[in-house]
Motif scaffolding. Structure first.
Motif, PDB file in Angstrom:
ATOM      1  N   ALA A 148      21.913 -13.784  91.023  1.00  0.00           N
ATOM      2  CA  ALA A 148      22.121 -12.601  90.185  1.00  0.00           C
ATOM      3  C   ALA A 148      23.363 -12.878  89.361  1.00  0.00           C
ATOM      4  O   ALA A 148      24.435 -13.147  89.907  1.00  0.00           O
ATOM      5  CB  ALA A 148      22.308 -11.355  91.042  1.00  0.00           C
ATOM      6  N   MET A 149      23.233 -12.789  88.033  1.00  0.00           N
ATOM      7  CA  MET A 149      24.296 -13.302  87.193  1.00  0.00           C
ATOM      8  C   MET A 149      24.403 -12.517  85.903  1.00  0.00           C
ATOM      9  O   MET A 149      23.398 -12.062  85.354  1.00  0.00           O
ATOM     10  CB  MET A 149      23.998 -14.774  86.876  1.00  0.00           C
ATOM     11  CG  MET A 149      25.108 -15.536  86.226  1.00  0.00           C
ATOM     12  SD  MET A 149      24.719 -17.305  86.215  1.00  0.00           S
ATOM     13  CE  MET A 149      26.221 -17.908  85.470  1.00  0.00           C
ATOM     14  N   SER A 150      25.638 -12.344  85.406  1.00  0.00           N
ATOM     15  CA  SER A 150      25.840 -11.830  84.063  1.00  0.00           C
ATOM     16  C   SER A 150      26.702 -12.826  83.296  1.00  0.00           C
ATOM     17  O   SER A 150      27.631 -13.410  83.848  1.00  0.00           O
ATOM     18  CB  SER A 150      26.451 -10.431  84.065  1.00  0.00           C
ATOM     19  OG  SER A 150      27.709 -10.396  84.689  1.00  0.00           O
ATOM     20  N   VAL A 151      26.350 -13.002  82.026  1.00  0.00           N
ATOM     21  CA  VAL A 151      26.917 -14.065  81.200  1.00  0.00           C
ATOM     22  C   VAL A 151      27.408 -13.466  79.885  1.00  0.00           C
ATOM     23  O   VAL A 151      26.624 -12.847  79.152  1.00  0.00           O
ATOM     24  CB  VAL A 151      25.853 -15.157  80.921  1.00  0.00           C
ATOM     25  CG1 VAL A 151      26.452 -16.283  80.095  1.00  0.00           C
ATOM     26  CG2 VAL A 151      25.266 -15.694  82.225  1.00  0.00           C
TER      27      VAL A 151
ATOM     28  N   GLY B  55      13.552 -10.561  83.012  1.00  0.00           N
ATOM     29  CA  GLY B  55      14.130 -11.807  82.548  1.00  0.00           C
ATOM     30  C   GLY B  55      15.584 -11.665  82.158  1.00  0.00           C
ATOM     31  O   GLY B  55      16.329 -10.870  82.734  1.00  0.00           O
ATOM     32  N   ILE B  56      15.992 -12.437  81.152  1.00  0.00           N
ATOM     33  CA  ILE B  56      17.385 -12.448  80.710  1.00  0.00           C
ATOM     34  C   ILE B  56      17.537 -11.459  79.553  1.00  0.00           C
ATOM     35  O   ILE B  56      17.042 -11.696  78.454  1.00  0.00           O
ATOM     36  CB  ILE B  56      17.810 -13.858  80.266  1.00  0.00           C
ATOM     37  CG1 ILE B  56      17.590 -14.867  81.397  1.00  0.00           C
ATOM     38  CG2 ILE B  56      19.279 -13.866  79.833  1.00  0.00           C
ATOM     39  CD1 ILE B  56      17.719 -16.321  80.961  1.00  0.00           C
TER      40      ILE B  56
ATOM     41  N   ALA C 263      28.164  -6.877  75.558  1.00  0.00           N
ATOM     42  CA  ALA C 263      28.368  -8.300  75.281  1.00  0.00           C
ATOM     43  C   ALA C 263      28.097  -9.135  76.530  1.00  0.00           C
ATOM     44  O   ALA C 263      28.838 -10.069  76.846  1.00  0.00           O
ATOM     45  CB  ALA C 263      29.788  -8.541  74.783  1.00  0.00           C
ATOM     46  N   MET C 264      27.052  -8.793  77.250  1.00  0.00           N
ATOM     47  CA  MET C 264      26.748  -9.494  78.488  1.00  0.00           C
ATOM     48  C   MET C 264      25.237  -9.544  78.694  1.00  0.00           C
ATOM     49  O   MET C 264      24.549  -8.524  78.593  1.00  0.00           O
ATOM     50  CB  MET C 264      27.393  -8.758  79.672  1.00  0.00           C
ATOM     51  CG  MET C 264      27.586  -9.609  80.918  1.00  0.00           C
ATOM     52  SD  MET C 264      29.025 -10.705  80.821  1.00  0.00           S
ATOM     53  CE  MET C 264      30.361  -9.527  81.033  1.00  0.00           C
ATOM     54  N   TYR C 265      24.723 -10.754  78.964  1.00  0.00           N
ATOM     55  CA  TYR C 265      23.351 -10.909  79.425  1.00  0.00           C
ATOM     56  C   TYR C 265      23.335 -10.834  80.941  1.00  0.00           C
ATOM     57  O   TYR C 265      24.280 -11.273  81.603  1.00  0.00           O
ATOM     58  CB  TYR C 265      22.774 -12.257  78.992  1.00  0.00           C
ATOM     59  CG  TYR C 265      22.431 -12.355  77.528  1.00  0.00           C
ATOM     60  CD1 TYR C 265      21.411 -11.568  76.984  1.00  0.00           C
ATOM     61  CD2 TYR C 265      23.101 -13.232  76.684  1.00  0.00           C
ATOM     62  CE1 TYR C 265      21.079 -11.654  75.632  1.00  0.00           C
ATOM     63  CE2 TYR C 265      22.779 -13.324  75.336  1.00  0.00           C
ATOM     64  CZ  TYR C 265      21.770 -12.536  74.820  1.00  0.00           C
ATOM     65  OH  TYR C 265      21.453 -12.620  73.490  1.00  0.00           O
ATOM     66  N   GLY C 266      22.249 -10.306  81.485  1.00  0.00           N
ATOM     67  CA  GLY C 266      22.105 -10.258  82.927  1.00  0.00           C
ATOM     68  C   GLY C 266      20.714 -10.676  83.336  1.00  0.00           C
ATOM     69  O   GLY C 266      19.744 -10.469  82.593  1.00  0.00           O
TER      70      GLY C 266
END
Length: 280
Positions: A199-202, A247-248, A270-273
């Motif tokens: 699980a990630m945010s970019v 998805g992303i 300003a973040m993809y998850g």
């Protein structure tokens, strides 16, 4: 989390004289902007400067934390995950991952990782073990995965014969190209068995490039340069994994549950998850 004096705590006791209050720290800036109480004047000055450059920054940060809550809830309630490794956990802000996971499954086990001594100091109040589950804390730098994976707290708290959810939330934008963030995340995933999750945010500047660029310059001026990524670059972290729908996407669009009261525009985020499963 684990008590600092326990045999599995990394580094033993932490004294507050290890905390440099004169220099802003990303975890404390985040805490200040989302309305926390564990920060110092340098963090408040930095946060105020950043919000002046992008007034939507508090909305963005709250949306990122809400994404983490939804992702953990999905993993605990729907995916049946009972073990979590939260790298870059930041200053404790309720509900924390162990609170969400253990409310769904009292036996859930959680390991937190951060490199700010203040995080360990503030986490001591959370370190009492749950009746069924367990929590632990590792003071380590994500850029050195071995310091996490070889830690007694990691090995003694998590059972690597069972799936683990690796949470990497709002941290890789502080990792530059020379740090090889994708390689580090893969190294952290490597010992986790099939059926584990990421699980990630970019961080990205694709939706508000001017405003986010100005915020990035404020961070860089305080010794925290940022590497913001495109959607394609964010996708590299999930290569070889099976993405969970949708998805992303921007974090506010990942399985919204209707509980939020803020009106969030795409240009405020300003973040993809994403959440993805390790196959096998």
């Amino acid at each position: 989390m684990q008590n600092a004096n326990s045999p599995v705590a990394a580094g033993g006791c932490v004294s507050t004289d290890r905390i440099d209050t004169e220099i802003a720290h990303s975890a404390r800036i985040y805490d200040y902007i989302i309305g926390g109480k564990d920060h110092y004047p340098a963090d408040r000055e930095a946060g105020d400067a950043m919000v002046r450059e992008w007034p939507a920054l508090p909305v963005h940060m709250r949306a990122n934390r809400d994404f983490m809550h939804r992702a953990v809830r999905h993993l605990a309630e729907e995916a049946g995950i009972r073990q979590f490794l939260d790298v870059g956990s930041g200053i404790p802000t309720s509900p924390n991952i162990h609170e969400i996971a253990q409310s769904a499954a009292p036996g859930a086990r959680v390991v937190y990782v951060d490199n700010d001594p203040l995080v360990l100091t503030l986490s001591k109040g959370l370190l009492s073990p749950a009746a069924e589950g367990a929590t632990a804390y590792i003071e380590a730098d994500m850029r050195d995965p071995a310091s996490i994976l070889d830690s007694p707290a990691f090995r003694e708290t998590l059972d690597l014969d069972r799936p683990v959810a690796l949470a990497v939330i709002a941290i890789v934008h502080f990792m530059l190209d020379e740090h090889d963030a994708v390689g580090i995340v893969r190294r952290l995933l490597e010992p986790l068995p099939a059926g584990s999750y990421l699980a990630m945010s970019v961080g990205t500047a694709e939706f508000a490039p001017d405003e986010v660029g100005r915020v990035a310059r404020e961070y860089a001026a305080r010794g925290m340069p940022m590497r913001l990524r495109t959607h394609g670059e964010a996708a590299e972290f999930f290569t070889g994994l099976d993405l969970v729908e949708p998805g992303i996407v921007q974090v506010h669009k990942w399985r919204p549950d209707g509980t939020g009261t803020e009106v969030i525009r795409d240009e405020d985020i300003a973040m993809y998850g994403a959440v993805a499963r390790k196959p096998g």
